[in-house]
Design an enzyme around this catalytic site. Structure first.
Site, PDB file in Angstrom:
ATOM      1  N   CYS A 108      19.202  14.234 -14.824  1.00  0.00           N
ATOM      2  CA  CYS A 108      18.368  15.205 -14.088  1.00  0.00           C
ATOM      3  C   CYS A 108      18.481  14.945 -12.596  1.00  0.00           C
ATOM      4  CB  CYS A 108      16.915  15.070 -14.534  1.00  0.00           C
ATOM      5  SG  CYS A 108      15.749  15.867 -13.417  1.00  0.00           S
ATOM      6  N   CYS A 123      15.106  13.579 -10.982  1.00  0.00           N
ATOM      7  CA  CYS A 123      14.515  12.296 -11.363  1.00  0.00           C
ATOM      8  C   CYS A 123      14.755  11.232 -10.280  1.00  0.00           C
ATOM      9  CB  CYS A 123      15.106  11.832 -12.699  1.00  0.00           C
ATOM     10  SG  CYS A 123      14.182  12.427 -14.139  1.00  0.00           S
ATOM     11  N   ASP A 166      19.545  21.646  -1.514  1.00  0.00           N
ATOM     12  CA  ASP A 166      20.980  21.507  -1.282  1.00  0.00           C
ATOM     13  C   ASP A 166      21.691  22.860  -1.310  1.00  0.00           C
ATOM     14  OD1 ASP A 166      21.024  18.571  -1.163  1.00  0.00           O
ATOM     15  OD2 ASP A 166      20.460  18.677  -3.274  1.00  0.00           O
ATOM     16  N   HIS A 175       9.718  13.004 -15.815  1.00  0.00           N
ATOM     17  CA  HIS A 175      10.568  14.157 -16.121  1.00  0.00           C
ATOM     18  C   HIS A 175       9.922  15.085 -17.150  1.00  0.00           C
ATOM     19  CE1 HIS A 175      14.461  16.204 -16.590  1.00  0.00           C
ATOM     20  NE2 HIS A 175      14.261  16.170 -17.896  1.00  0.00           N
ATOM     21  N   ASN A 224       8.647  28.253 -10.066  1.00  0.00           N
ATOM     22  CA  ASN A 224       9.146  28.986 -11.232  1.00  0.00           C
ATOM     23  C   ASN A 224       9.131  27.994 -12.364  1.00  0.00           C
ATOM     24  OD1 ASN A 224       9.841  31.280  -9.722  1.00  0.00           O
ATOM     25  ND2 ASN A 224      11.816  30.367  -9.179  1.00  0.00           N
ATOM     26  N   SER A 236      15.613  25.987 -13.486  1.00  0.00           N
ATOM     27  CA  SER A 236      16.865  25.393 -13.942  1.00  0.00           C
ATOM     28  C   SER A 236      16.640  24.052 -14.625  1.00  0.00           C
ATOM     29  CB  SER A 236      17.781  25.228 -12.736  1.00  0.00           C
ATOM     30  OG  SER A 236      17.123  24.504 -11.708  1.00  0.00           O
ATOM     31  N   HIS A 262      12.026  19.238 -15.229  1.00  0.00           N
ATOM     32  CA  HIS A 262      11.336  18.278 -14.360  1.00  0.00           C
ATOM     33  C   HIS A 262      10.314  19.046 -13.513  1.00  0.00           C
ATOM     34  CE1 HIS A 262      11.507  14.184 -12.442  1.00  0.00           C
ATOM     35  NE2 HIS A 262      10.613  14.847 -11.730  1.00  0.00           N
ATOM     36  N   HIS A 297       8.535  20.697 -10.847  1.00  0.00           N
ATOM     37  CA  HIS A 297       8.875  20.875  -9.433  1.00  0.00           C
ATOM     38  C   HIS A 297       8.550  22.278  -8.963  1.00  0.00           C
ATOM     39  CE1 HIS A 297      12.352  22.757 -11.382  1.00  0.00           C
ATOM     40  NE2 HIS A 297      12.597  23.376 -10.241  1.00  0.00           N
ATOM     41  N   GLN A 347       8.984  24.918  -5.135  1.00  0.00           N
ATOM     42  CA  GLN A 347       9.830  25.129  -3.969  1.00  0.00           C
ATOM     43  C   GLN A 347       9.016  25.562  -2.765  1.00  0.00           C
ATOM     44  OE1 GLN A 347      13.621  27.031  -4.389  1.00  0.00           O
ATOM     45  NE2 GLN A 347      13.413  27.196  -6.607  1.00  0.00           N
ATOM     46  N   GLU A 357       0.403  42.514   2.318  1.00  0.00           N
ATOM     47  CA  GLU A 357      -0.927  41.887   2.222  1.00  0.00           C
ATOM     48  C   GLU A 357      -1.554  41.702   3.598  1.00  0.00           C
ATOM     49  OE1 GLU A 357      -1.248  38.377  -0.125  1.00  0.00           O
ATOM     50  OE2 GLU A 357      -0.544  39.353  -1.959  1.00  0.00           O
ATOM     51  N   TYR A 401      10.452  52.563 -16.898  1.00  0.00           N
ATOM     52  CA  TYR A 401       9.433  53.241 -16.098  1.00  0.00           C
ATOM     53  C   TYR A 401       9.005  52.385 -14.905  1.00  0.00           C
ATOM     54  CZ  TYR A 401       5.488  56.271 -15.043  1.00  0.00           C
ATOM     55  OH  TYR A 401       4.625  57.117 -14.418  1.00  0.00           O
ATOM     56  N   GLU A 402       8.841  51.069 -15.151  1.00  0.00           N
ATOM     57  CA  GLU A 402       8.429  50.168 -14.072  1.00  0.00           C
ATOM     58  C   GLU A 402       9.436  50.148 -12.925  1.00  0.00           C
ATOM     59  OE1 GLU A 402       8.209  49.373 -17.242  1.00  0.00           O
ATOM     60  OE2 GLU A 402       6.289  48.369 -17.635  1.00  0.00           O
ATOM     61  N   GLN A 425       3.432  49.316 -15.179  1.00  0.00           N
ATOM     62  CA  GLN A 425       2.620  49.822 -16.286  1.00  0.00           C
ATOM     63  C   GLN A 425       2.224  48.650 -17.158  1.00  0.00           C
ATOM     64  OE1 GLN A 425       3.761  49.954 -19.725  1.00  0.00           O
ATOM     65  NE2 GLN A 425       1.938  51.038 -20.446  1.00  0.00           N
TER      66      GLN A 425
HETATM   67  P1  H2U Z   1      14.409  26.097  -9.692  1.00  0.00           P
HETATM   68  O1  H2U Z   1      14.503  25.373 -10.993  1.00  0.00           O
HETATM   69  O2  H2U Z   1      13.038  26.657  -9.437  1.00  0.00           O
HETATM   70  O3  H2U Z   1      15.534  27.060  -9.485  1.00  0.00           O
HETATM   71  O4  H2U Z   1      14.554  24.977  -8.533  1.00  0.00           O
HETATM   72  C1  H2U Z   1      15.596  24.098  -8.453  1.00  0.00           C
HETATM   73  C2  H2U Z   1      16.094  24.102  -7.030  1.00  0.00           C
HETATM   74  O5  H2U Z   1      16.747  22.872  -6.782  1.00  0.00           O
HETATM   75  C3  H2U Z   1      17.107  25.210  -6.774  1.00  0.00           C
HETATM   76  O6  H2U Z   1      16.651  26.016  -5.704  1.00  0.00           O
HETATM   77  C4  H2U Z   1      17.866  23.083  -5.997  1.00  0.00           C
HETATM   78  C5  H2U Z   1      18.384  24.443  -6.392  1.00  0.00           C
HETATM   79  O7  H2U Z   1      19.017  25.063  -5.295  1.00  0.00           O
HETATM   80  N1  H2U Z   1      18.812  21.977  -6.239  1.00  0.00           N
HETATM   81  C6  H2U Z   1      19.103  21.098  -5.214  1.00  0.00           C
HETATM   82  O8  H2U Z   1      18.627  21.275  -4.095  1.00  0.00           O
HETATM   83  N2  H2U Z   1      19.923  20.019  -5.463  1.00  0.00           N
HETATM   84  C7  H2U Z   1      20.521  19.783  -6.656  1.00  0.00           C
HETATM   85  O9  H2U Z   1      21.209  18.784  -6.820  1.00  0.00           O
HETATM   86  C8  H2U Z   1      20.380  20.765  -7.766  1.00  0.00           C
HETATM   87  C9  H2U Z   1      19.371  21.859  -7.555  1.00  0.00           C
HETATM   88 ZN    ZN Z   2      13.911  14.583 -14.159  1.00  0.00          ZN
END
Ligand code: H2U
Ligand code: ZN
Length: 342
Positions: free
Chosen positions: A50, A53, A76, A114, A152, A160, A163, A165, A167, A181, A315-316, A322
């Protein structure tokens, strides 16, 4: 206030100026997806593969420290990058208008563990996440107009990695949703000399039908104009325009209400609930902060079970948002759920 009945009707979102079509009669009360128990995938406490981690090497070659609490790093693969020396002017052509966009993107790991999600952390650990949000907004707010904190969660929302996290995307412009808003809250303030969402919460608390839970400092409700089936709005009970102005009571209260709300979501369909969640507070512009009330939007995609989600299609996409389940029914279901995993 005139209450809408069971017939199809449209509700207005005063924060965005948009309408949602509510067709309550279209489905029976949604059933709880009790047949659909998805066994929780076994996730290890630490996954050497991961990239979030402690001790892992990320894409691009940087090694994460052996962090113990929260950990923030610059994304990154950022969607926004800081200004360079030669800023572009943009294009003013009526049909081909464009603007330069500057900013920065960060990733925030909530915990070295994790396998845990935000509501599974202990209260002091959730407080540490909130304190990290505050620190980041304080830092980035000095340089940028808007700091968007969001998470997310779950594959259905495009996360993705399990773990825990979130943003942070900071920008030198007000993104579209914030622009709407900002305008709505400033217009309301000009007319009523009070913050729109402060008035709104007052009204919701005296009505009660859309309130999911509350504590001394915060309330959670399914907004009258909710689009997603179990969408909620988290609002402070005391005047609070921005996250950076929270006191210790409000931080502790927020940790508690986040844990309660997100645990209820997990219990709704007995699945680690996917969602997009994020914070909106007064932007860093020259306008006063009085019209603004800090709030979180939680947008979960699930409708009827761990696997049956609401799609915003047809529709949305082409006409208007809706929903079938009424916000009142959604609130009633969430209210009835336990706020613990037992
Ligand atoms: P999401 O799972 O919400 O997409 O967030 C993971 C973010 O982590 C994603 O924006 C970043 C991806 O660009 N990332 C890094 O900055 N470094 C990494 O080694 C892999 C993922
Ligand atoms: Zn992890």
């Amino acid at each position: 206030m005139e209450r809408p009945g069971d017939r199809p009707h449209r509700r207005f979102n005063p924060l965005t100026g948009e309408w949602v079509l509510v067709s309550a009669q279209r489905t029976d009360r949604p059933w709880r997806g009790q047949e659909d128990h998805l066994p929780r995938a076994k996730v290890p406490e630490h996954d050497p593969g991961c990239y979030l981690c402690p001790g892992s090497v990320r894409a691009g070659g940087v090694r994460n420290p052996d962090y113990q609490g929260t950990f923030v790093f610059t994304n990154d693969f950022p969607a926004l990058v800081p200004a360079d020396d030669q800023p572009e002017q943009g294009g003013r052509d009526r049909l081909f208008e464009w603007r330069p966009a500057q900013g920065t993107c960060r990733v925030i790991c909530y915990s070295p563990r994790h396998d845990l999600t935000l509501p599974e952390l202990m209260l002091p650990e959730i407080e540490a996440v909130i304190q990290t949000w505050i620190d980041e907004i304080t830092d980035l707010g000095k340089r940028y107009t808007w700091v968007q904190i969001f998470e997310n969660k779950g594959e259905q929302m495009g996360a993705s990695n399990p773990h825990p996290h979130g943003q942070i995307w900071a920008s030198d412009f007000l993104p579209t949703e914030i622009g709407k808003e900002d305008k709505a809250q400033r217009n309301y303030y000009e007319e009523y000399h009070s913050a729109l969402l402060d008035h709104y919460l007052e009204a919701e608390r005296s009505d009660g039908s859309r309130v999911v839970c509350d504590n001394d400092t915060w309330a959670v409700l399914v907004p009258f104009w909710a689009v997603w089936p179990f969408e909620t709005l988290i609002l402070p009970k005391e005047r609070l325009p921005r996250m950076t102005e929270m006191g210790t009571q409000q931080i502790a209260g927020l940790a508690d209400i986040l844990k309660t709300t997100l645990t209820k979501y997990d219990r709704l369909f007995e699945v680690s609930f996917p969602y997009s969640m994020g914070w909106h507070g007064a932007p860093f512009t020259d306008h006063g902060t009085e019209p603004w009330t800090l709030h979180a939007h939680v947008y979960p995609p699930l409708l009827r079970s761990a696997t049956v989600r609401k799609f915003m299609v047809g529709y949305e996409m082409l006409a208007e948002a809706q929903r079938d389940l009424t916000p009142e029914t959604a609130a009633e279901q969430l209210r009835a759920l336990p706020a613990s995993y037992e």
